[in-house]
Write an enzyme that holds these catalytic residues in place. Sequence first.
Site, PDB file in Angstrom:
ATOM      1  N   LYS A  83      -5.834   7.070  -1.237  1.00 13.10           N
ATOM      2  CA  LYS A  83      -6.077   6.467   0.081  1.00 13.10           C
ATOM      3  C   LYS A  83      -5.809   7.520   1.149  1.00 13.10           C
ATOM      4  O   LYS A  83      -4.728   8.121   1.180  1.00 13.10           O
ATOM      5  CB  LYS A  83      -5.121   5.288   0.246  1.00 13.10           C
ATOM      6  CG  LYS A  83      -5.645   4.148   1.066  1.00 13.10           C
ATOM      7  CD  LYS A  83      -4.628   3.012   0.986  1.00 13.10           C
ATOM      8  CE  LYS A  83      -5.024   1.832   1.796  1.00 13.10           C
ATOM      9  NZ  LYS A  83      -3.950   0.844   1.843  1.00 13.10           N
TER      10      LYS A  83
HETATM   11  C1  E4P Z   1      -4.987  -2.151   3.282  1.00 17.34           C
HETATM   12  O1  E4P Z   1      -5.233  -1.390   2.393  1.00 17.34           O
HETATM   13  C2  E4P Z   1      -3.713  -2.221   3.988  1.00 17.34           C
HETATM   14  O2  E4P Z   1      -2.696  -1.951   3.069  1.00 17.34           O
HETATM   15  C3  E4P Z   1      -3.408  -3.586   4.559  1.00 17.34           C
HETATM   16  O3  E4P Z   1      -4.457  -4.492   4.340  1.00 17.34           O
HETATM   17  C4  E4P Z   1      -2.819  -3.575   5.909  1.00 17.34           C
HETATM   18  O4  E4P Z   1      -2.598  -4.897   6.327  1.00 17.34           O
HETATM   19  P1  E4P Z   1      -1.617  -5.314   7.514  1.00 17.34           P
HETATM   20  O5  E4P Z   1      -2.362  -5.190   8.795  1.00 17.34           O
HETATM   21  O6  E4P Z   1      -1.273  -6.747   7.209  1.00 17.34           O
HETATM   22  O7  E4P Z   1      -0.428  -4.399   7.440  1.00 17.34           O
END
Ligand code: E4P
Length: 217
Positions: A83
């Site tokens: 990522k």
């Molecule tokens: C995606 O890969 C992220 O880890 C995640 O969806 C972030 O979500 P949040 O806005 O609830 O922290």
Amino acid sequence: MKFFVDTAEIDAIRDLAATGLLDGVTTNPSLIAKSGRDFMEVTREICGLVDGPVSAEIVALDYPTMMKEAEVLRKIADNVCIKVPLTVDGLKTCKALSGEGTMVNVTLCFSANQALLAAKAGATFISPFVGRHDDNGFDGMDLIEDIRLIYDNYDFATEILVASVRHTTHVLQAAKIGADVMTAPPKVIHDLFKHVLTDKGIEGFLADWAKTGQSIL
Ligand code: E4P
């Protein structure tokens, strides 16, 4: 639409994997911190619980160090997906890694133009954050519609991974738009199973069944 769970909690992942409906896992540095576990160790464990992609996020911000971190992470397991943040260096890293056959999830996407760049960089997944978009006075789902249109215009293979999902309506909207994947916290995935009329229906059927005095087994 594929279902990924957005957590680094092993018990929650194991629980959902047992339903047979889990296609992958996404983590981020905040979720790793919340788990209280060692990053490498917990990522390895998660990779053993699901066959699908497990997103592990690098934390460096410059291209050479991003590549070094990716090198360490991709050795964890074959299903690790690196990522990277949607920055110039992040997309440079994406281009290099995808060229070597490594899965890449480009995260922190908040505009359709950013998603276009990620697709051109060969991203496996683009992660638009719908919940955080909504929080800031925009409509996260409009963003998903725009990205779907652009990717379809040019037949990009990059999969739209709807992230920052906060409730079941986000999941429904993502599916109606034709997103490829959604990642949600365990609670939201469990909420998808629920309906008050299902519970009421079971209650009524079981009450009537009891009156018959019969048993199937
Ligand atoms: C995606 O890969 C992220 O880890 C995640 O969806 C972030 O979500 P949040 O806005 O609830 O922290």
